[in-house]
Design a protein around this motif. Structure first.
Motif, short mmCIF file in Angstrom:
data_model
loop_
_atom_site.label_atom_id
_atom_site.label_comp_id
_atom_site.label_asym_id
_atom_site.label_seq_id
_atom_site.Cartn_x
_atom_site.Cartn_y
_atom_site.Cartn_z
N ASP A 18 0.82 -1.22 0.00
CA ASP A 18 0.00 0.00 0.00
C ASP A 18 0.85 1.26 0.00
OD1 ASP A 18 -1.97 -1.88 0.27
OD2 ASP A 18 -2.33 -1.49 2.40
N PRO B 112 -9.58 2.29 -2.24
CA PRO B 112 -10.27 0.99 -2.15
C PRO B 112 -11.74 1.10 -2.56
CG PRO B 112 -9.96 1.93 0.04
CD PRO B 112 -9.19 2.80 -0.92
N ASN B 113 -12.26 0.00 -3.07
CA ASN B 113 -13.68 -0.08 -3.46
C ASN B 113 -14.08 1.05 -4.40
OD1 ASN B 113 -14.19 -2.39 -1.73
ND2 ASN B 113 -14.03 -0.94 -0.03
N THR C 248 -10.29 -3.06 -7.50
CA THR C 248 -10.04 -2.63 -6.12
C THR C 248 -10.85 -3.42 -5.11
OG1 THR C 248 -11.68 -0.85 -6.34
CG2 THR C 248 -9.39 -0.29 -6.79
N HIS C 249 -11.64 -4.38 -5.56
CA HIS C 249 -12.40 -5.23 -4.64
C HIS C 249 -11.72 -6.58 -4.47
CE1 HIS C 249 -15.76 -2.35 -5.01
NE2 HIS C 249 -15.43 -2.31 -6.29
N THR D 127 -5.12 -5.41 -3.90
CA THR D 127 -5.13 -4.11 -3.24
C THR D 127 -5.29 -4.24 -1.73
OG1 THR D 127 -7.51 -3.91 -3.55
CG2 THR D 127 -6.11 -2.97 -5.26
N ASN E 129 -7.67 -4.68 -0.03
CA ASN E 129 -8.86 -3.95 0.40
C ASN E 129 -8.52 -2.60 1.03
OD1 ASN E 129 -10.74 -5.98 -0.40
ND2 ASN E 129 -10.12 -7.16 1.39
N ARG E 130 -7.34 -2.08 0.74
CA ARG E 130 -6.94 -0.79 1.30
C ARG E 130 -6.15 0.00 0.28
NH1 ARG E 130 -2.97 -0.49 6.47
NH2 ARG E 130 -1.58 -1.45 4.93
N ALA E 131 -5.06 -0.54 -0.23
CA ALA E 131 -4.22 0.04 -1.29
C ALA E 131 -3.49 1.30 -0.87
CB ALA E 131 -5.04 0.30 -2.56
N HIS F 27 -6.12 6.03 3.14
CA HIS F 27 -7.13 6.20 2.10
C HIS F 27 -8.31 7.05 2.55
CE1 HIS F 27 -9.98 3.21 3.80
NE2 HIS F 27 -8.88 2.61 4.22
N THR G 194 -3.80 -2.14 -10.20
CA THR G 194 -4.63 -3.34 -10.30
C THR G 194 -4.40 -4.09 -11.61
OG1 THR G 194 -6.54 -2.34 -11.43
CG2 THR G 194 -6.43 -2.11 -9.02
#
Length: 358
Positions: A173, A207-208, A213-214, A218, A220-222, A226, A246
């Protein structure tokens, strides 16, 4: 018969120009955005694919105002940077170039002195600052975050300041210090003209948000910070935020999303991925290679997905983003350039049906 021919003619006329972009209208600014080129000194395929992308973008427009390469340039080694420099020197590209740092720029920490992957020896005497220094030597910048004005438009480049040496929980991340976040807030406050887009770049996505990004890559944070970053950007609807990381193909439904500001995925030059249909992801063929070409007009921004392997635009990834405080959702449009014949007739048929309904 005459009526039928007239309908076909009208369909052709409708098809040959992008929706809402007048044929005679010239962009005020144009620039490609590519990411995840992953140039490595030993990997000829990565070098060839980057060179092909540069040549293709030059064929599209040899006079682009800027080229942005949004992270994962190399595997962080000096030899990789040398190979990248040689490729830039020997291939056509815009005079102005800008780079962001990706997680792979820190990867020398995973290799021993013989360039063998040795995860158990991490960080193999490699410091984060050494990785950052090699990136800064390439870019000529003083730090991993900076900004530029190109043709009167504001470009802001963000970058991770830490990797796993500082904190194992950072994973892959981006780590944005409070100093960097405060700097970003100040820079955005200076953009008082809400009618002009502000282009923000970071290798990792929120994220998301955009495609990919799901999923696992990632975490779930990246981006470690964030929540703070999204809060800052949400105050400026004119922001268009570009990310990579991604590798997801531009045909994906969420290549571009809008949530108080616009977010765009740039896929990958070196390797594209997609949804496997079973809650995971899968790599596409080794020849696949993609990126974006952006044109800025008075009241809109056209963002066009580009297929570097087939040397054509990606029809499912053509977007218009309205400017000037307009809450209108981004539109998709289609262009005839480079469209395969079968697909051309498909779109002509669809347009003809729409015309008949009208």
């Amino acid at each position: 018969m005459k009526i039928g021919l007239l309908k076909v003619g009208l369909s052709l006329a409708l098809f040959t120009a992008p929706l809402n972009v007048k044929e005679e209208e010239k962009p005020r600014l144009s620039f490609p955005v590519i990411s995840d080129i992953h140039v490595q000194s030993w990997d000829k395929q990565s070098q060839d694919k980057f060179a092909d992308a540069l040549q293709d973008l030059n064929d599209v427009n040899p006079s682009s105002d800027l080229l942005v390469i949004n992270g994962d340039l190399t595997n962080g080694m000096s030899a990789d940077y040398e190979a990248l420099n040689e490729l830039v020197k020997s291939n056509p590209h815009p005079k102005n170039m800008a780079w962001t740092i990706g997680n792979h720029e820190f990867y020398q920490a995973w290799f021993d002195p013989n360039r063998v992957w040795r995860a158990e020896l991490f960080p193999n005497k490699e410091t984060e600052q050494a990785s950052i220094s090699r990136f800064l030597q390439l870019t000529g910048e003083k730090q991993v975050y900076y900004d530029r004005f190109i043709q009167g438009y504001h470009f802001i480049f963000l970058g991770s300041e830490q990797y796993r040496q500082s904190n194992e929980a950072n994973l892959e991340d981006a780590y944005l210090s409070q100093k960097q976040l405060d700097w970003l807030s100040t820079k955005l406050r200076d953009d008082v003209d809400a009618d002009k887009p502000v282009f923000v770049f970071l290798h990792q996505p929120l994220p998301n948000s955009v495609a990919g990004t799901h999923f696992c890559c990632t975490n779930n944070r990246a981006i470690v910070q964030h929540e703070e970053l999204k809060k800052i950007l949400s105050g400026y609807p004119q922001v268009i935020f570009f990310s990579g990381h991604t590798h997801w193909e531009l045909k994906s439904p969420d290549t571009l999303v809008k949530d108080r500001f616009t977010m765009v995925n740039s896929s990958s030059v070196q390797q594209t991925w997609t949804n496997n249909g079973n809650g995971g992801e899968v790599a596409l063929g080794p020849e696949e290679s993609e990126g974006l070409y952006v044109e800025v007009y008075k009241d809109k921004v056209a963002i066009k997905g580009r297929d570097f392997y087939r040397h054509r635009y990606i029809q499912e990834a053509q977007f218009l983003v309205a400017l000037g405080g307009n809450d209108k959702e981004p539109e998709r449009f289609h262009i005839a350039e480079g469209l395969p014949l079968a697909e051309l007739f498909h779109w002509l048929n669809m347009l003809g049906k729409d015309w008949l309904k009208g």
